[in-house]
Design an enzyme around this catalytic site. Structure first.
Site, PDB file in Angstrom:
ATOM      1  N   SER A 196      34.185 -50.311  47.915  1.00 45.93           N
ATOM      2  CA  SER A 196      33.809 -50.754  46.745  1.00 45.93           C
ATOM      3  C   SER A 196      32.074 -50.976  46.235  1.00 45.93           C
ATOM      4  O   SER A 196      31.416 -51.929  45.319  1.00 45.93           O
ATOM      5  CB  SER A 196      33.583 -52.172  46.512  1.00 45.93           C
ATOM      6  OG  SER A 196      33.434 -53.181  46.991  1.00 45.93           O
ATOM      7  N   GLU A 218      37.667 -53.141  50.697  1.00 48.09           N
ATOM      8  CA  GLU A 218      36.703 -53.171  50.763  1.00 48.09           C
ATOM      9  C   GLU A 218      36.637 -54.180  52.030  1.00 48.09           C
ATOM     10  O   GLU A 218      37.110 -55.613  52.424  1.00 48.09           O
ATOM     11  CB  GLU A 218      35.591 -54.395  49.837  1.00 48.09           C
ATOM     12  CG  GLU A 218      34.403 -54.613  49.757  1.00 48.09           C
ATOM     13  CD  GLU A 218      33.488 -53.699  50.399  1.00 48.09           C
ATOM     14  OE1 GLU A 218      32.551 -53.862  51.468  1.00 48.09           O
ATOM     15  OE2 GLU A 218      33.466 -52.471  49.751  1.00 48.09           O
ATOM     16  N   ASP A 326      16.310 -40.470  48.349  1.00 53.52           N
ATOM     17  CA  ASP A 326      17.884 -41.097  49.391  1.00 53.52           C
ATOM     18  C   ASP A 326      16.807 -40.729  50.431  1.00 53.52           C
ATOM     19  O   ASP A 326      17.423 -41.390  51.696  1.00 53.52           O
ATOM     20  CB  ASP A 326      18.447 -39.861  49.158  1.00 53.52           C
ATOM     21  CG  ASP A 326      18.985 -40.415  47.352  1.00 53.52           C
ATOM     22  OD1 ASP A 326      18.578 -41.800  46.651  1.00 53.52           O
ATOM     23  OD2 ASP A 326      20.140 -40.084  47.163  1.00 53.52           O
ATOM     24  N   HIS A 464      19.122 -59.851  15.442  1.00 52.40           N
ATOM     25  CA  HIS A 464      20.492 -60.579  15.452  1.00 52.40           C
ATOM     26  C   HIS A 464      21.315 -59.564  14.438  1.00 52.40           C
ATOM     27  O   HIS A 464      20.753 -58.922  13.439  1.00 52.40           O
ATOM     28  CB  HIS A 464      21.062 -61.767  14.689  1.00 52.40           C
ATOM     29  CG  HIS A 464      21.465 -62.723  14.134  1.00 52.40           C
ATOM     30  ND1 HIS A 464      22.695 -62.652  15.535  1.00 52.40           N
ATOM     31  CD2 HIS A 464      22.467 -62.354  13.390  1.00 52.40           C
ATOM     32  CE1 HIS A 464      23.902 -63.766  14.805  1.00 52.40           C
ATOM     33  NE2 HIS A 464      23.429 -63.642  13.234  1.00 52.40           N
TER      34      HIS A 464
END
Length: 485
Positions: A196, A218, A326, A464
């Site tokens: 997971s 998991e 990686d 906003h």
């Protein structure tokens, strides 16, 4: 030597091709070696095409819930999996061509083939042994091929591949990696996802939205184990509300294959077992660096747990050989690889002010529905760090349900959480779950990079109505000053 360069990068993933571009910008004669396709796994089989799939899933989700927005769709909304996959592959192909254009624009030579270190400052390139799952994109015009090449600096950017568990190895038909999961010929009725982390949860979310019956197994006590426990728990609750089944502290111990289905034996923490039948199983138990067949052993390049050992500037223990991305270890993220490569080549060039990457400020994003994003320390890690130095932390929270924009969007489920050093006011962690949080997290990443304190965030004016207002409210809440909670 005709084939001589200042810098050669092996691998054209996001780390490799970005490093090549920066190298060329710095005036180095640069080449990049690629064995399969420009852009690497990320662009062709990872980050980009999966987001295209998830976008299709998101659109279907909204169509399925059109009534919530006062809209009516006559009939049911069905998924044309072939068209969904074709769109995803088209997105990938477009960007692949873009990388080729960038190589040409920056006068970077592309060497097509499989590289191996052949000695100090030398590599040999042979015909690739890689067999792609689809026809290769054509090599850009003017690319080089097999032969011997020389460079003073050689940067390994060979990436990673899916990790396989003994006895549950992917077979491309019944047990999938993310490669097969991205191009399903048909949607399975029942799907089992093993793991997971970001990859597992993203595919679980995609297939669930497409109408599949999905179960996630998991091993750890929470989904997305690297995330803050509170955010993980919130995400799990929302995913289960959508129909996902999640088994924690459980593991697949055995898989029996049928002609077109699997029977997985799942063992829970208390030793009990159950059998889950599914049409397909996705193995998403992590990735491992591509360090094989590079000639590392012959040159004495140190590796550890399947990754090349480097210092903060990408340097290995062998002069002139570097590694990024990686293959150089976690976190295994495209944006980490890109930044690591730039740091590496700028250090080589002697650019003033270059410093090692701070891994504590690398954001992580999971593009499931709802999205999850984070940077810095989790609450548990922050408490440990504070205890070690005799200090304390302050934690602020703000719920999506109290934000006007979230309510207007129909996305009122989620949480933004911020963590501060109680003594200095330093922002040391931010964690989010909810709509568009992967786009919001960069605000906190910038704040941490500038060593922003709570006071500066409190005095920042957020527009906003926006979701970003919740970021400020979370900060205010950490100091007992929340205005809309």
């Amino acid at each position: 030597m005709a084939n001589s360069y200042d810098v050669i990068i092996i691998g054209s993933g996001p780390g490799g091709y970005v490093t090549a571009i920066r190298s060329a910008q710095l005036g180095f004669r640069t080449a990049i070696v690629e064995r399969e396709h420009l852009g690497g796994i990320c662009l062709n089989w990872g980050c980009i095409p999966t987001k295209a799939l998830l976008r299709s899933a998101e659109i279907k989700h909204y169509a399925d819930h059109a009534g919530n927005y006062g809209l009516k769709i006559d009939g049911t909304v069905s998924a044309d999996v072939k068209a969904v996959v074709e769109r995803s592959r088209g997105v990938s192909a477009r960007l692949n061509g873009g990388v080729g254009f960038l190589m040409k624009k920056n006068k970077i030579d592309v060497i097509w083939g499989e590289a191996k270190l052949a000695g100090k400052g030398r590599i040999t390139v042979s015909k690739s042994s890689k067999k792609p799952m689809e026809p290769q994109h054509p090599a850009p015009k003017g690319t080089l091929g097999e032969g011997e090449y020389a460079a003073k600096h050689i940067i390994l950017a060979t990436g990673a591949r899916p990790r396989a568990l003994p006895g549950i190895e992917p077979d491309g038909k019944l047990i999938w990696t993310y490669f097969e999961a991205m191009v399903p010929p048909a949607l399975p009725d029942k799907l089992l996802v093993m793991g997971s982390g970001a990859i597992g949860i993203e595919f679980a979310s995609f297939y669930n939205a497409m109408g599949c019956d999905v179960t996630v197994v998991e091993l750890m006590p929470q989904i997305m184990p690297v995330e803050d426990a509170e955010v993980s728990k919130t995400a799990q609750k929302l995913l289960e509300k959508q129909g996902l089944k999640i088994l924690l502290e459980a593991k697949v111990t055995k898989v029996d294959k049928g002609s077109n289905s699997v029977r997985a034996t799942v063992e829970t923490k208390d030793g009990k077992t159950q059998v889950i039948e599914a049409d397909r199983l996705i193995s998403a138990v992590g990735v491992q660096g591509n360090i094989e067949n590079l000639g590392l052993e012959e040159l004495g390049v140190k590796t550890n747990r399947g990754c090349v050992v480097i210092d903060g500037y990408g340097r290995t223990n062998v002069e002139g050989i570097y590694a990024i991305g990686d293959v150089a270890g976690p976190p295994m993220l495209a944006h980490k690889a890109e930044h690591e490569g730039v740091v590496c080549v700028e250090k080589i060039a002697g650019v003033p002010g270059v410093h090692p990457m701070d891994k504590g400020r690398i954001p992580g994003c999971t593009y499931c529905h709802p999205q999850v994003a984070s940077v810095g320390l989790t609450e548990a890690k922050a408490k440990e760090a504070a205890k070690a130095k005799g200090s304390d932390i302050r934690v602020g929270r703000f719920q999506f349900g109290a934000n006007g924009k979230a309510i207007a969007l129909g996305e009122d489920q989620g949480l933004i959480k911020t963590i501060f050093d109680a003594k200095t006011g330093e922002l040391i962690g931010a964690h989010m779950v909810g709509a568009e949080v992967t786009e919001l997290i960069q605000g906190f990443v910038v704040a941490m990079g500038l060593e922003t304190t709570e006071a500066e965030l409190m005095h920042t004016i957020f527009p906003h109505p926006t979701l970003s207002e919740m970021m400020k409210e979370s900060v205010l809440d950490a100091y007992g000053r929340a205005l809309n909670a």
